[in-house]
Design a protein around this motif. Structure first.
Motif, PDB file in Angstrom:
ATOM      1  N   GLY A  50      40.749  39.875  49.559  1.00  0.00           N
ATOM      2  CA  GLY A  50      39.768  38.904  49.056  1.00  0.00           C
ATOM      3  C   GLY A  50      39.901  37.540  49.699  1.00  0.00           C
ATOM      4  O   GLY A  50      38.905  36.926  50.082  1.00  0.00           O
ATOM      5  N   ILE A  51      41.137  37.066  49.860  1.00  0.00           N
ATOM      6  CA  ILE A  51      41.291  35.705  50.423  1.00  0.00           C
ATOM      7  C   ILE A  51      41.046  35.675  51.940  1.00  0.00           C
ATOM      8  O   ILE A  51      40.978  34.616  52.528  1.00  0.00           O
ATOM      9  CB  ILE A  51      42.659  35.053  50.079  1.00  0.00           C
ATOM     10  CG1 ILE A  51      43.825  35.830  50.663  1.00  0.00           C
ATOM     11  CG2 ILE A  51      42.812  34.841  48.588  1.00  0.00           C
ATOM     12  CD1 ILE A  51      45.172  35.152  50.426  1.00  0.00           C
ATOM     13  N   TYR A  52      40.904  36.863  52.515  1.00  0.00           N
ATOM     14  CA  TYR A  52      40.481  36.905  53.925  1.00  0.00           C
ATOM     15  C   TYR A  52      38.967  37.115  54.028  1.00  0.00           C
ATOM     16  O   TYR A  52      38.447  37.409  55.109  1.00  0.00           O
ATOM     17  CB  TYR A  52      41.245  37.983  54.700  1.00  0.00           C
ATOM     18  CG  TYR A  52      42.611  37.495  55.141  1.00  0.00           C
ATOM     19  CD1 TYR A  52      43.673  37.440  54.240  1.00  0.00           C
ATOM     20  CD2 TYR A  52      42.838  37.031  56.427  1.00  0.00           C
ATOM     21  CE1 TYR A  52      44.916  36.960  54.620  1.00  0.00           C
ATOM     22  CE2 TYR A  52      44.079  36.545  56.818  1.00  0.00           C
ATOM     23  CZ  TYR A  52      45.108  36.514  55.915  1.00  0.00           C
ATOM     24  OH  TYR A  52      46.333  36.011  56.295  1.00  0.00           O
ATOM     25  N   GLY A  53      38.276  37.011  52.887  1.00  0.00           N
ATOM     26  CA  GLY A  53      36.809  36.955  52.925  1.00  0.00           C
ATOM     27  C   GLY A  53      36.061  38.204  52.516  1.00  0.00           C
ATOM     28  O   GLY A  53      34.833  38.215  52.556  1.00  0.00           O
ATOM     29  N   SER A  54      36.754  39.274  52.123  1.00  0.00           N
ATOM     30  CA  SER A  54      36.045  40.493  51.734  1.00  0.00           C
ATOM     31  C   SER A  54      35.567  40.396  50.295  1.00  0.00           C
ATOM     32  O   SER A  54      36.183  39.722  49.469  1.00  0.00           O
ATOM     33  CB  SER A  54      36.967  41.710  51.863  1.00  0.00           C
ATOM     34  OG  SER A  54      37.337  41.881  53.199  1.00  0.00           O
ATOM     35  N   MET A 104      33.811  33.424  48.049  1.00  0.00           N
ATOM     36  CA  MET A 104      34.504  34.688  47.795  1.00  0.00           C
ATOM     37  C   MET A 104      36.030  34.521  47.841  1.00  0.00           C
ATOM     38  O   MET A 104      36.749  35.012  46.991  1.00  0.00           O
ATOM     39  CB  MET A 104      34.054  35.728  48.836  1.00  0.00           C
ATOM     40  CG  MET A 104      34.391  37.154  48.457  1.00  0.00           C
ATOM     41  SD  MET A 104      33.760  37.659  46.847  1.00  0.00           S
ATOM     42  CE  MET A 104      32.002  37.634  47.173  1.00  0.00           C
ATOM     43  N   LYS A 105      36.490  33.765  48.880  1.00  0.00           N
ATOM     44  CA  LYS A 105      37.934  33.533  49.012  1.00  0.00           C
ATOM     45  C   LYS A 105      38.460  32.776  47.798  1.00  0.00           C
ATOM     46  O   LYS A 105      39.504  33.118  47.234  1.00  0.00           O
ATOM     47  CB  LYS A 105      38.222  32.704  50.274  1.00  0.00           C
ATOM     48  CG  LYS A 105      37.930  33.416  51.564  1.00  0.00           C
ATOM     49  CD  LYS A 105      38.085  32.449  52.720  1.00  0.00           C
ATOM     50  CE  LYS A 105      37.527  33.045  53.993  1.00  0.00           C
ATOM     51  NZ  LYS A 105      37.462  32.084  55.078  1.00  0.00           N
ATOM     52  N   LEU A 162      51.157  40.378  39.317  1.00  0.00           N
ATOM     53  CA  LEU A 162      50.033  41.251  39.654  1.00  0.00           C
ATOM     54  C   LEU A 162      50.556  42.647  39.991  1.00  0.00           C
ATOM     55  O   LEU A 162      51.695  42.793  40.447  1.00  0.00           O
ATOM     56  CB  LEU A 162      49.260  40.681  40.849  1.00  0.00           C
ATOM     57  CG  LEU A 162      48.047  39.797  40.543  1.00  0.00           C
ATOM     58  CD1 LEU A 162      48.441  38.616  39.671  1.00  0.00           C
ATOM     59  CD2 LEU A 162      47.403  39.300  41.814  1.00  0.00           C
ATOM     60  N   ALA A 198      38.549  34.992  44.701  1.00  0.00           N
ATOM     61  CA  ALA A 198      39.660  35.960  44.760  1.00  0.00           C
ATOM     62  C   ALA A 198      40.965  35.266  44.368  1.00  0.00           C
ATOM     63  O   ALA A 198      41.771  35.802  43.591  1.00  0.00           O
ATOM     64  CB  ALA A 198      39.775  36.544  46.171  1.00  0.00           C
ATOM     65  N   ARG A 211      43.332  35.685  40.829  1.00  0.00           N
ATOM     66  CA  ARG A 211      44.795  35.877  40.811  1.00  0.00           C
ATOM     67  C   ARG A 211      45.472  34.857  39.889  1.00  0.00           C
ATOM     68  O   ARG A 211      46.335  35.207  39.083  1.00  0.00           O
ATOM     69  CB  ARG A 211      45.341  35.777  42.231  1.00  0.00           C
ATOM     70  CG  ARG A 211      46.856  35.780  42.328  1.00  0.00           C
ATOM     71  CD  ARG A 211      47.411  34.374  42.444  1.00  0.00           C
ATOM     72  NE  ARG A 211      48.861  34.386  42.296  1.00  0.00           N
ATOM     73  CZ  ARG A 211      49.614  33.298  42.395  1.00  0.00           C
ATOM     74  NH1 ARG A 211      49.069  32.130  42.625  1.00  0.00           N
ATOM     75  NH2 ARG A 211      50.907  33.388  42.221  1.00  0.00           N
ATOM     76  N   GLU A 223      44.388  43.812  46.768  1.00  0.00           N
ATOM     77  CA  GLU A 223      42.993  43.350  46.657  1.00  0.00           C
ATOM     78  C   GLU A 223      42.913  41.830  46.822  1.00  0.00           C
ATOM     79  O   GLU A 223      41.969  41.314  47.412  1.00  0.00           O
ATOM     80  CB  GLU A 223      42.411  43.758  45.299  1.00  0.00           C
ATOM     81  CG  GLU A 223      42.158  45.251  45.197  1.00  0.00           C
ATOM     82  CD  GLU A 223      41.751  45.704  43.798  1.00  0.00           C
ATOM     83  OE1 GLU A 223      41.595  46.917  43.597  1.00  0.00           O
ATOM     84  OE2 GLU A 223      41.627  44.844  42.899  1.00  0.00           O
ATOM     85  N   LEU A 224      43.921  41.143  46.303  1.00  0.00           N
ATOM     86  CA  LEU A 224      43.948  39.679  46.422  1.00  0.00           C
ATOM     87  C   LEU A 224      43.936  39.245  47.889  1.00  0.00           C
ATOM     88  O   LEU A 224      43.138  38.402  48.304  1.00  0.00           O
ATOM     89  CB  LEU A 224      45.198  39.120  45.723  1.00  0.00           C
ATOM     90  CG  LEU A 224      45.574  37.684  46.081  1.00  0.00           C
ATOM     91  CD1 LEU A 224      44.559  36.696  45.517  1.00  0.00           C
ATOM     92  CD2 LEU A 224      46.964  37.337  45.581  1.00  0.00           C
TER      93      LEU A 224
END
Lengths: 245, 244
Positions: B102-106, A1-2, B91, A5, A9, B98-99
């Motif tokens: 997302g990079i923290y795992g959501s 997922m990370k 962006l 994401a 980007r 959202e980015l």
């Protein structure tokens, strides 16, 4: 997922840089049209559409190095990378995150070259699909070069190395613009030692249906891609863990 | 409960000692300001505590997790708003938020949901669809802080959050930071003394890589027998500190 994401980007960042994108896709197409026009006036075997297209497709991939190198270098020299490095992203998330969006772009770029070639008379057959697959290791190679340059240089230097040096190397030493046998000597030896001419040769072999000739040229490309990707990962990881941010 | 505890935390760059044997305890929910002139060691301290650079000696525990041995665990519970605005320029505001989520795992759904909440909380609705590079400096900084908060960190590092902003934008950010007090442990570095005086529960003054004084603004003024906080700061930095 990370990783996804982060990859999302990166895809947006690259696709929204319209000038780079137009140049990256447009320039190889212009060259294809130009050289085909020359071929129609002064027939040269090298510029027949079936020999020219794999060369142009490989040349076009050098812009993928430019895209990836610029993005990473810009990230590295901005505070945004500090934000990313303080997040739970691991070095593997970074490498895959930068690579994942570039691969479909590279395939798309190859496909655009072939689409234009169809308009210029290239026969539509299964060999085209095989050629696109054969050129995927070359796509990885150019992505790896971009990752490495982006990890080593700032964005201006990447512009010089990937934008000028690499595009010229992949053009002059690929056997696309002129027959390397005509030059011979050290030039020929250097070209043979680098992966560009091998990528073009394997593409030409696949397009002509001579599948047995795809290798060993493709091994050269795969070998270079693997080695440069490993070096890029090591350099990026070292930079990530260094104090020099 | 202790949020941050450092023990002889030291960072050397070749011969230069950037931070020297820093011993510091910060309680959970506290807003702690680190002050100091240029080169005092504030940013290096933040970099070590946020696992961006490894200490040469010593250790720090972030909610019990070692910055040396458990860096990934630490990174999951902290977030940083760096000195310069750290945004993805191409962006939109919403996409930036959202980015980070997302990079923290959501997943995507959680990221979108939380981004909408933060957009409302930070008054970013009007510019949510604008690309970050088109925003003014004040809005970019506000977005940068919102990006640091969207991962719902237990500890937030704000490295000179109002640097370069005009008075109005700075006051507006102060308002935002005040709203966070008590909810998140905040470590703030700043050059603006009035900022630290106005926002911080406690203030630490660093000079030449060492923590020279620590206490509330009033305590520091009392200790230095001054009536203005600026005078107390100058006294501490010039006189080489006081008993801490």
């Amino acid at each position: 997922m990370k990783t996804l994401a982060f990859a999302s980007r990166n895809r947006k960042e690259i696709l929204r840089d319209r000038l780079n994108l137009a140049f990256g896709i447009g320039f190889p197409v212009v060259l294809l049209l130009l050289l085909s026009a020359i071929q129609s006036s002064i027939p040269v075997e090298l510029f027949t559409i079936d020999r020219l297209t794999p060369g142009i497709a490989v040349f076009g991939l050098s812009f993928i190095s430019l895209f990836s190198g610029m993005l990473i270098a810009k990230d590295r020299t901005s505070s945004f990378m500090m934000r990313l490095f303080t997040s739970p992203l691991k070095s593997s998330d970074f490498i895959f995150g930068y690579t994942i969006p570039l691969l479909p772009m590279a395939v798309l770029q190859i496909a655009v070259s072939f689409a234009v070639a169809f308009l210029l008379g290239l026969t539509v057959n299964i060999n085209v699909l095989i050629t696109i697959i054969v050129l995927i290791p070359a796509a990885f190679l150019f992505i790896a070069i971009g990752l490495l340059c982006g990890s080593l240089f700032n964005d201006k230097q990447v512009g010089g190395v990937c934008g000028a040096l690499l595009t010229n190397l992949s053009a002059w030493l690929s056997g696309t613009w002129f027959d390397l046998d005509l030059v011979g000597g050290a030039f020929r030896k250097i070209a043979d030692a680098l992966p560009f001419v091998h990528a073009v040769r394997s593409g030409r072999a696949a397009l002509s249906g001579d599948y047995s000739s795809v290798f060993p040229d493709l091994w050269w490309v795969i070998g270079y891609a693997v080695v440069i990707m490993i070096i890029a990962i090591l350099v990026f990881t070292k930079k990530m863990n260094s104090d020099d941010l | 409960m202790i949020a941050i505890q450092t023990e002889d935390l030291t960072k050397k760059y070749k011969e230069k000692i950037a931070v020297n044997s820093l011993n510091l305890t910060i309680e959970q929910g506290e807003l702690f300001a680190l002050l100091g002139v240029n080169g005092a060691g504030k940013s290096t301290t933040i970099k070590m505590l946020s696992c961006l650079t490894k200490p040469t000696n010593g250790e720090a525990l972030i909610l019990g997790n070692s910055i040396v041995l458990d860096a990934i665990k630490v990174k999951e519970i902290i977030n940083v708003s760096p000195q310069e605005t750290a945004i993805a320029r191409n962006l939109t505001v919403r996409e930036n938020l959202e980015l980070v989520k997302g990079i923290y795992g959501s997943d995507k759904k959680q990221s979108k949901q939380k981004a909408e909440e933060i957009i409302v909380d930070f008054g970013l609705s009007e510019i949510a669809c604008d690309k970050a590079k088109t925003l003014s400096g004040g809005w970019q900084r506000r977005l940068s802080i919102a990006m640091a908060l969207i991962s719902e960190p237990k500890i937030l590092f704000l490295d000179e959050p109002t640097l370069g902003l005009d008075v109005l934008a700075r006051r507006e950010l102060w308002r935002v930071i005040k709203q966070l007090k008590g909810k998140v442990t905040i470590i703030l570095t700043t050059h603006y003394l009035e900022e630290a005086e106005s926002l911080a529960d406690r203030i630490g003054v660093m000079a030449k890589g060492e923590l020279k004084a620590i206490g509330t603004a009033n305590e520091l003024m009392t200790e230095t027998q001054t009536t203005k906080f600026e005078d107390a700061f100058v006294e501490i930095v010039e006189q080489g500190g006081m008993q801490i």
